[in-house]
Design a protein around this motif. Sequence first.
Motif, mmCIF file in Angstrom:
data_model
loop_
_atom_site.group_PDB
_atom_site.id
_atom_site.type_symbol
_atom_site.label_atom_id
_atom_site.label_comp_id
_atom_site.label_asym_id
_atom_site.label_seq_id
_atom_site.Cartn_x
_atom_site.Cartn_y
_atom_site.Cartn_z
ATOM 1 N N VAL A 60 -8.671 -2.436 -8.630
ATOM 2 C CA VAL A 60 -7.308 -1.907 -8.552
ATOM 3 C C VAL A 60 -6.694 -2.265 -7.212
ATOM 4 O O VAL A 60 -7.362 -2.206 -6.169
ATOM 5 C CB VAL A 60 -7.307 -0.364 -8.701
ATOM 6 C CG1 VAL A 60 -5.924 0.205 -8.473
ATOM 7 C CG2 VAL A 60 -7.855 0.037 -10.072
ATOM 8 N N MET A 61 -5.429 -2.638 -7.233
ATOM 9 C CA MET A 61 -4.595 -2.707 -6.033
ATOM 10 C C MET A 61 -3.295 -2.015 -6.377
ATOM 11 O O MET A 61 -2.563 -2.465 -7.259
ATOM 12 C CB MET A 61 -4.308 -4.160 -5.618
ATOM 13 C CG MET A 61 -5.511 -4.949 -5.189
ATOM 14 S SD MET A 61 -5.062 -6.508 -4.362
ATOM 15 C CE MET A 61 -4.170 -7.339 -5.678
ATOM 16 N N ASP A 62 -2.989 -0.912 -5.680
ATOM 17 C CA ASP A 62 -1.779 -0.172 -6.042
ATOM 18 C C ASP A 62 -1.455 0.871 -4.974
ATOM 19 O O ASP A 62 -2.313 1.243 -4.161
ATOM 20 C CB ASP A 62 -1.967 0.531 -7.383
ATOM 21 C CG ASP A 62 -0.653 0.755 -8.132
ATOM 22 O OD1 ASP A 62 0.440 0.575 -7.526
ATOM 23 O OD2 ASP A 62 -0.717 1.105 -9.325
ATOM 24 N N TYR A 63 -0.228 1.338 -5.000
ATOM 25 C CA TYR A 63 0.194 2.457 -4.168
ATOM 26 C C TYR A 63 -0.535 3.713 -4.634
ATOM 27 O O TYR A 63 -0.753 3.908 -5.832
ATOM 28 C CB TYR A 63 1.701 2.655 -4.284
ATOM 29 C CG TYR A 63 2.519 1.474 -3.806
ATOM 30 C CD1 TYR A 63 3.114 1.480 -2.545
ATOM 31 C CD2 TYR A 63 2.691 0.348 -4.609
ATOM 32 C CE1 TYR A 63 3.864 0.400 -2.098
ATOM 33 C CE2 TYR A 63 3.433 -0.737 -4.174
ATOM 34 C CZ TYR A 63 4.015 -0.708 -2.923
ATOM 35 O OH TYR A 63 4.754 -1.785 -2.487
ATOM 36 N N ASP A 64 -0.898 4.569 -3.673
ATOM 37 C CA ASP A 64 -1.702 5.731 -4.021
ATOM 38 C C ASP A 64 -1.413 6.867 -3.044
ATOM 39 O O ASP A 64 -1.937 6.891 -1.931
ATOM 40 C CB ASP A 64 -3.189 5.373 -3.990
ATOM 41 C CG ASP A 64 -4.091 6.460 -4.565
ATOM 42 O OD1 ASP A 64 -3.783 7.660 -4.365
ATOM 43 O OD2 ASP A 64 -5.096 6.135 -5.209
ATOM 44 N N GLY A 65 -0.545 7.799 -3.447
ATOM 45 C CA GLY A 65 -0.293 8.999 -2.663
ATOM 46 C C GLY A 65 0.209 8.749 -1.255
ATOM 47 O O GLY A 65 -0.252 9.395 -0.319
#
Length: 217
Positions: A60-65
Amino acid sequence: MNRLFTCISLIILFTSACTAAAPTAAVPLDQAAPSGSVLFQDDFANPASGWNRFSATEGVMDYDGGSYRMLVNALDTNFWSTPQKNFADVRLEVDAGKLGGPDENRIGLICRSSGADYYFFIITSDGYYGVGLFSGGQAVLLGQSEMLTSGNINKGLAVNHLRADCTGDQLTFYVNGFQIAAVQDGTLKSGDVGMLVGTFTNPGVDVILDNFVALKP
C-alpha cells in the motif's frame, strides 16, 4: 547483519512494484528561488495533494490519518512515491517512522527522478545507510562499496528525521541532524523528488512518513 551492496545484488534488490511518472515540468521549478525558500511542502493532511495512491497484494501507498503510509509486502521490492515536481538543486527533509515489519529494510528519500533514474538516500531500521544512483535498471552505491552503519540512526520502532541535499554534483545525507555521507556525482541534473520504502528478504515493512519539505539550498 552485514549486507554487501555489490552492483550485481543491487540490480535484483532495487526492483519496484510501482513506476513513477516523469516530472510534468520541462524546466526546473527552483531556478529563480532564493536560498532557503520553500519549493514544496506537504503534511499529508490533504489526500488530493498529488502523491501516488496504490493498494494491491504487494502493498500500500496512501494517505493515512494526516501522514503518508508505505507498506511493502513483496520481497526485494521498493515502493517510491513522488509529487510530480521538477527541481535541480534541492534540500529534502521528512520524518520517517517504522510501524512494523523487519528492521532489515530500506527507508529514504530520492531526488532528480525521471521515473526510471534517480538518486537515493536510504537508511535501515537496524542502523545501516547508503547513498546511490539508480540508472538504466541498475543501482550503484556512491562513495561506499557496501551499506555502512551509523550510530545516529534510531533503530527499531522509531522515528528518524532524514535530510538529503542535492546541489550541483554534491549529494549529502543527514540523519537526525548529523551528516553521515557526502559524495559527488554529476549524472542526473534535475527531476522529481520523493520518498522510498523497500524490503530485502522479509516482507511487511510498514512506514509512516510526514512533514515532507523541499527547500532551495
